[in-house]
Write a protein that holds these residues in place. Structure first.
Motif, mmCIF file in Angstrom:
data_model
loop_
_atom_site.group_PDB
_atom_site.id
_atom_site.type_symbol
_atom_site.label_atom_id
_atom_site.label_comp_id
_atom_site.label_asym_id
_atom_site.label_seq_id
_atom_site.Cartn_x
_atom_site.Cartn_y
_atom_site.Cartn_z
ATOM 1 N N LEU A 18 0.831 -1.211 0.000
ATOM 2 C CA LEU A 18 0.000 0.000 0.000
ATOM 3 C C LEU A 18 0.865 1.259 0.000
ATOM 4 N N GLN A 19 1.982 1.238 0.725
ATOM 5 C CA GLN A 19 2.885 2.391 0.722
ATOM 6 C C GLN A 19 3.459 2.612 -0.676
ATOM 7 N N GLN A 20 3.819 1.535 -1.355
ATOM 8 C CA GLN A 20 4.345 1.645 -2.723
ATOM 9 C C GLN A 20 3.317 2.249 -3.669
ATOM 10 N N LYS A 21 2.053 1.995 -3.389
ATOM 11 C CA LYS A 21 0.967 2.509 -4.231
ATOM 12 C C LYS A 21 0.544 3.921 -3.832
ATOM 13 N N GLY A 22 1.242 4.517 -2.871
ATOM 14 C CA GLY A 22 0.992 5.906 -2.528
ATOM 15 C C GLY A 22 0.047 6.150 -1.361
ATOM 16 N N TYR A 23 -0.325 5.108 -0.650
ATOM 17 C CA TYR A 23 -1.208 5.276 0.498
ATOM 18 C C TYR A 23 -0.404 5.604 1.750
ATOM 19 N N LYS A 24 -0.989 6.379 2.634
ATOM 20 C CA LYS A 24 -0.398 6.673 3.935
ATOM 21 C C LYS A 24 -0.831 5.552 4.864
ATOM 22 N N VAL A 25 0.125 4.743 5.320
ATOM 23 C CA VAL A 25 -0.187 3.610 6.181
ATOM 24 C C VAL A 25 0.099 3.991 7.627
ATOM 25 N N VAL A 26 -0.886 3.763 8.486
ATOM 26 C CA VAL A 26 -0.767 4.102 9.910
ATOM 27 C C VAL A 26 -1.027 2.862 10.747
ATOM 28 N N ASP A 27 -0.635 2.923 12.019
ATOM 29 C CA ASP A 27 -0.888 1.831 12.957
ATOM 30 C C ASP A 27 -2.360 1.819 13.346
ATOM 31 N N MET A 28 -2.799 0.677 13.888
ATOM 32 C CA MET A 28 -4.197 0.534 14.281
ATOM 33 C C MET A 28 -4.592 1.508 15.387
ATOM 34 N N LYS A 29 -3.639 2.000 16.160
ATOM 35 C CA LYS A 29 -3.984 2.970 17.199
ATOM 36 C C LYS A 29 -4.504 4.276 16.592
ATOM 37 N N SER A 30 -4.240 4.488 15.301
ATOM 38 C CA SER A 30 -4.723 5.678 14.599
ATOM 39 C C SER A 30 -5.928 5.374 13.716
ATOM 40 N N VAL A 31 -6.578 4.260 13.941
ATOM 41 C CA VAL A 31 -7.676 3.834 13.076
ATOM 42 C C VAL A 31 -8.806 4.863 13.008
ATOM 43 N N ALA A 32 -9.034 5.602 14.064
ATOM 44 C CA ALA A 32 -10.134 6.585 14.061
ATOM 45 C C ALA A 32 -9.911 7.686 13.031
ATOM 46 N N GLN A 33 -8.665 7.933 12.665
ATOM 47 C CA GLN A 33 -8.361 8.953 11.663
ATOM 48 C C GLN A 33 -8.105 8.365 10.280
ATOM 49 N N ALA A 34 -8.280 7.053 10.128
ATOM 50 C CA ALA A 34 -7.992 6.392 8.853
ATOM 51 C C ALA A 34 -9.230 6.336 7.961
ATOM 52 N N ASP A 35 -8.977 6.228 6.658
ATOM 53 C CA ASP A 35 -10.056 6.096 5.677
ATOM 54 C C ASP A 35 -10.509 4.647 5.534
ATOM 55 N N ALA A 36 -9.674 3.714 6.012
ATOM 56 C CA ALA A 36 -9.991 2.290 5.971
ATOM 57 C C ALA A 36 -9.047 1.567 6.911
ATOM 58 N N ALA A 37 -9.377 0.308 7.197
ATOM 59 C CA ALA A 37 -8.524 -0.516 8.055
ATOM 60 C C ALA A 37 -8.385 -1.894 7.432
ATOM 61 N N VAL A 38 -7.185 -2.462 7.597
ATOM 62 C CA VAL A 38 -6.919 -3.819 7.132
ATOM 63 C C VAL A 38 -6.512 -4.634 8.342
ATOM 64 N N ILE A 39 -7.230 -5.728 8.561
ATOM 65 C CA ILE A 39 -6.950 -6.584 9.709
ATOM 66 C C ILE A 39 -6.608 -7.990 9.220
ATOM 67 N N SER A 40 -5.988 -8.778 10.094
ATOM 68 C CA SER A 40 -5.606 -10.138 9.714
ATOM 69 C C SER A 40 -6.824 -11.040 9.571
ATOM 70 N N GLY A 41 -7.885 -10.736 10.281
ATOM 71 C CA GLY A 41 -9.111 -11.525 10.185
ATOM 72 C C GLY A 41 -9.193 -12.657 11.186
ATOM 73 N N GLY A 42 -8.162 -12.816 12.010
ATOM 74 C CA GLY A 42 -8.152 -13.927 12.935
ATOM 75 C C GLY A 42 -8.799 -13.656 14.274
ATOM 76 N N ASP A 43 -9.045 -12.409 14.627
ATOM 77 C CA ASP A 43 -9.523 -12.063 15.961
ATOM 78 C C ASP A 43 -10.900 -11.423 15.879
ATOM 79 N N LYS A 44 -11.925 -12.163 16.226
ATOM 80 C CA LYS A 44 -13.294 -11.651 16.120
ATOM 81 C C LYS A 44 -13.551 -10.498 17.085
ATOM 82 N N ASN A 45 -12.963 -10.534 18.267
ATOM 83 C CA ASN A 45 -13.148 -9.429 19.203
ATOM 84 C C ASN A 45 -12.576 -8.143 18.647
ATOM 85 N N PHE A 46 -11.487 -8.264 17.909
ATOM 86 C CA PHE A 46 -10.918 -7.068 17.299
ATOM 87 C C PHE A 46 -11.924 -6.447 16.329
#
Length: 79
Positions: A18-46
């Motif tokens: 995603l960084q190579q494609k020009g997206y600003k990648v942030v940590d999950m702690k900044s998810v509230a300010q993100a346009d989208a989130a990508v998760i591993s999919g393994g943790d339902k509580n997450f």
């Protein structure tokens, strides 16, 4: 406009792609300010926590290539 994508820790290939494609990648702690989130999919509580933290699209990367994740992100932003 630069898109901000929160990427869960441990998804380095997706983060780098995603960084190579020009997206600003942030940590999950900044998810509230993100346009989208990508998760591993393994943790339902997450996912439940995620739903409460953002209205942005959430992509489960489980079984997907970095290219697949990008396609899903772009298709959700078009709707």
């Amino acid at each position: 406009m630069e898109r901000r994508v929160a990427v869960e820790e441990g998804l380095s290939p997706i983060r780098e792609y995603l960084q190579q494609k020009g997206y600003k990648v942030v940590d999950m702690k900044s998810v509230a300010q993100a346009d989208a989130a990508v998760i591993s999919g393994g943790d339902k509580n997450f996912m439940n926590m995620q739903d409460a933290m953002t209205d942005a699209p959430v992509i489960s990367a489980q079984g997907l290539t970095p290219e697949d994740v990008l396609k899903q992100l772009e298709s959700k932003w078009l709707h």
